[in-house]
Write an enzyme that holds these catalytic residues in place. Structure first.
Site, PDB file in Angstrom:
ATOM      1  N   GLY A   8       0.825  -1.223   0.000  1.00 37.32           N
ATOM      2  CA  GLY A   8       0.000   0.000   0.000  1.00 37.32           C
ATOM      3  C   GLY A   8       0.848   1.258   0.000  1.00 37.32           C
ATOM      4  O   GLY A   8       0.474   2.270   0.598  1.00 37.32           O
ATOM      5  N   GLY A  11      -0.640   4.760  -0.781  1.00 38.04           N
ATOM      6  CA  GLY A  11      -1.753   5.275   0.012  1.00 38.04           C
ATOM      7  C   GLY A  11      -1.347   6.457   0.872  1.00 38.04           C
ATOM      8  O   GLY A  11      -0.225   6.962   0.795  1.00 38.04           O
ATOM      9  N   ARG A  36      -1.429  -0.719  -7.831  1.00 38.33           N
ATOM     10  CA  ARG A  36      -1.421   0.066  -9.077  1.00 38.33           C
ATOM     11  C   ARG A  36      -0.481   1.253  -8.935  1.00 38.33           C
ATOM     12  O   ARG A  36       0.070   1.488  -7.860  1.00 38.33           O
ATOM     13  CB  ARG A  36      -2.823   0.511  -9.458  1.00 38.33           C
ATOM     14  CG  ARG A  36      -3.504   1.410  -8.465  1.00 38.33           C
ATOM     15  CD  ARG A  36      -4.905   1.770  -8.931  1.00 38.33           C
ATOM     16  NE  ARG A  36      -5.812   0.634  -8.815  1.00 38.33           N
ATOM     17  CZ  ARG A  36      -6.466   0.303  -7.706  1.00 38.33           C
ATOM     18  NH1 ARG A  36      -6.320   1.023  -6.610  1.00 38.33           N
ATOM     19  NH2 ARG A  36      -7.262  -0.746  -7.657  1.00 38.33           N
ATOM     20  N   TYR A 142     -14.866  -2.731   8.659  1.00 42.95           N
ATOM     21  CA  TYR A 142     -13.489  -2.273   8.855  1.00 42.95           C
ATOM     22  C   TYR A 142     -13.035  -2.568  10.292  1.00 42.95           C
ATOM     23  O   TYR A 142     -11.959  -3.115  10.523  1.00 42.95           O
ATOM     24  CB  TYR A 142     -13.433  -0.773   8.551  1.00 42.95           C
ATOM     25  CG  TYR A 142     -12.094  -0.111   8.702  1.00 42.95           C
ATOM     26  CD1 TYR A 142     -11.052  -0.356   7.821  1.00 42.95           C
ATOM     27  CD2 TYR A 142     -11.879   0.824   9.718  1.00 42.95           C
ATOM     28  CE1 TYR A 142      -9.836   0.296   7.948  1.00 42.95           C
ATOM     29  CE2 TYR A 142     -10.670   1.482   9.846  1.00 42.95           C
ATOM     30  CZ  TYR A 142      -9.651   1.213   8.966  1.00 42.95           C
ATOM     31  OH  TYR A 142      -8.447   1.864   9.091  1.00 42.95           O
TER      32      TYR A 142
HETATM   33  N1  SER Z   1      -9.151   6.959   9.485  1.00 44.10           N
HETATM   34  C1  SER Z   1      -9.821   5.702   9.417  1.00 44.10           C
HETATM   35  C2  SER Z   1     -11.191   5.854   8.871  1.00 44.10           C
HETATM   36  O1  SER Z   1     -11.759   6.904   9.041  1.00 44.10           O
HETATM   37  C3  SER Z   1      -9.898   5.080  10.779  1.00 44.10           C
HETATM   38  O2  SER Z   1      -8.816   4.249  10.961  1.00 44.10           O
HETATM   39  O3  SER Z   1     -11.712   4.925   8.325  1.00 44.10           O
END
Ligand code: SER
Length: 318
Positions: A8, A11, A36, A142
């Site tokens: 990553g 990112g 990518r 997440y």
């Molecule tokens: N910054 C992240 C989010 O907002 C939290 O780890 O998803």
């Protein structure tokens, strides 16, 4: 940490981490990887850059062997808001990506750094000064992946002796690369809009408190935890760390000190608001301070001054 592979690398964190690690450990000792191409050309052009999809374990192993990697820093992940739009993809990338890093590390002896998040907490967690060890029942995919990741890292350390390390990042604010669809992103976009248009429409309610951190402190935390003497680490993985806790009205007030004409209104995004409401207002990071000397340098106003200065240059605004 002699030969580091970053996943990553294009990112929000990876872009700055790659450039800092190249400076500290040497350009030849940092392998930046991404699924990518990068919008930031420095990551691709100023050192080793390889294509890697973290769900492809064979390719990850091939690169780790080719470059004799002893440290994997796993920054490839989907964030909270995009995750709610595509939970299956999030699980595939975030969980299988981490699993592959741990499996490669088990075979090669590498260390693995992987970030957890304030998202690893949920509505039943104590919201103020959230302790290091507490209830973790997140309600986003997440967050579920972050708790599972924390446990998986502990498991690989206890079962196989893989040297796993990690922190729970709060919202991260930076000017190099934009965040990719998180709930805390407003605290990045607000600076761009303050400079470009002198006004910003905030998608979270005025009194939504969350922990935040400026990227230089986040990069320092990764290097510090990875360099920490393991005999001092009681927790090892998933340390609470924070630098500040603020709400939209606080960051607006900070920006107004330097751009007095700045104005903000609100158009609440119900999905992001629900996510933000389920996360802590403030973290207790005393374990990180005690076990490996965590000590952030930037508070809200110091960050605002630096963000505005760096973004003025980036955006070409006087
Ligand atoms: N910054 C992240 C989010 O907002 C939290 O780890 O998803």
């Amino acid at each position: 940490m002699k030969k580091i592979l970053i996943t990553g690398a294009c990112g929000q964190i990876g872009t700055e981490l790659t450039q800092t690690l190249r400076r500290i450990y040497g350009v030849e000792n940092v392998v930046a990887t991404s699924v990518r191409s990068c919008s930031n050309h420095a990551v691709e052009e100023e050192g080793i850059f390889e294509q890697l999809n973290v769900t492809d374990k064979e390719r990850m192993m091939e690169l780790c062997k080719k470059y004799e990697i002893d440290t994997i820093m796993n920054l490839a992940a989907l964030l909270s808001a995009v995750g709610e739009a595509n939970p299956q993809l999030l699980w595939d990338v975030n969980m299988n990506g981490l699993y592959n890093c741990l499996e490669v590390a088990r075979e090669t002896g590498a260390m693995v750094f992987t970030p957890s998040s304030i998202a690893a907490f949920g509505p039943s967690t104590p919201a103020d000064m959230t302790p290091q060890d507490t209830i973790q029942r997140p309600t986003t995919i997440y967050g579920v992946s972050k708790v599972a990741g924390e446990l998986l890292c502990d498991y690989y350390f206890n079962k196989y002796g893989v040297d796993t390390r990690g922190v729970r990042f709060p919202g991260l604010i930076s000017y190099s690369a934009l965040p990719g669809g998180g709930t805390t992103d407003y605290a990045v976009h607000i600076y761009y809009e303050a400079l470009k248009n002198k006004k910003f429409t905030c998608n979270l309610a005025a009194d939504t408190y969350m922990d935040m951190m400026y990227m230089p402190d986040a990069i320092d935390s990764i290097i510090q935890i990875c360099e920490a003497d393991p005999s001092n680490l009681i927790h090892r993985n998933a340390f609470n760390i924070t630098a500040m806790s603020f709400c939209p009205e606080d960051i607006k007030a900070s920006i107004k000190k330097y751009i007095p004409e700045f104005e903000m209104d609100y158009a609440i995004d119900p999905i992001k608001q629900k996510i933000a409401n389920s996360w802590p207002n403030s973290l207790d990071d005393s374990c990180a301070r005690a076990e490996w000397g965590w000590n952030p340098k930037y508070d809200l106003d110091k960050m605002t001054v630096d963000m505005l200065e760096k973004l003025r240059i980036k955006l070409g605004i006087e």
